[in-house]
Design a protein around this motif. Structure first.
Motif: not given
Ligand code: SF4
Length: 82
Positions: A51, A54, A59, A61, A77-78, A82
């Motif tokens: 992603c 990352l 993260c 986000k 996951c924002p 996932w």
């Protein structure tokens, strides 16, 4: 910021020993009903590693260390990956 590692997890990077210790402690403290199964956890981390959000195991986000965030079965996951 120096030493940015795109798509690195904590254990891909030198240092960060305090956070690595926190991760291990959190793993031990979580009950089996709280924790994501190992295969789910690994799949989540694999998606994070692919992603663009990352950076340095974090993260962009949500600001979380993904290895800690992904531990909880209930966490998402924002970006809905996932
Ligand atoms: S947006 Fe989702 S997949 Fe990407 S790093 Fe964050 S938690 Fe992982």
């Amino acid at each position: 910021m120096d030493n940015l590692c795109k798509r690195c997890l904590l254990f891909d990077m030198a240092g960060h020993d305090d956070v690595k210790a926190q991760l291990e402690k959190t793993k031990k403290l979580m009950g089996p009903e709280e924790k994501a199964p190992d295969d789910v956890y690994e799949k989540r981390l694999s998606q994070c590693k692919n992603c663009d959000s990352l950076i340095n195991a974090t993260c962009l986000k949500c600001g979380c260390y993904v290895e800690i965030r992904a531990l909880s079965a209930a966490t998402k996951c924002p970006a809905k990956k996932w």
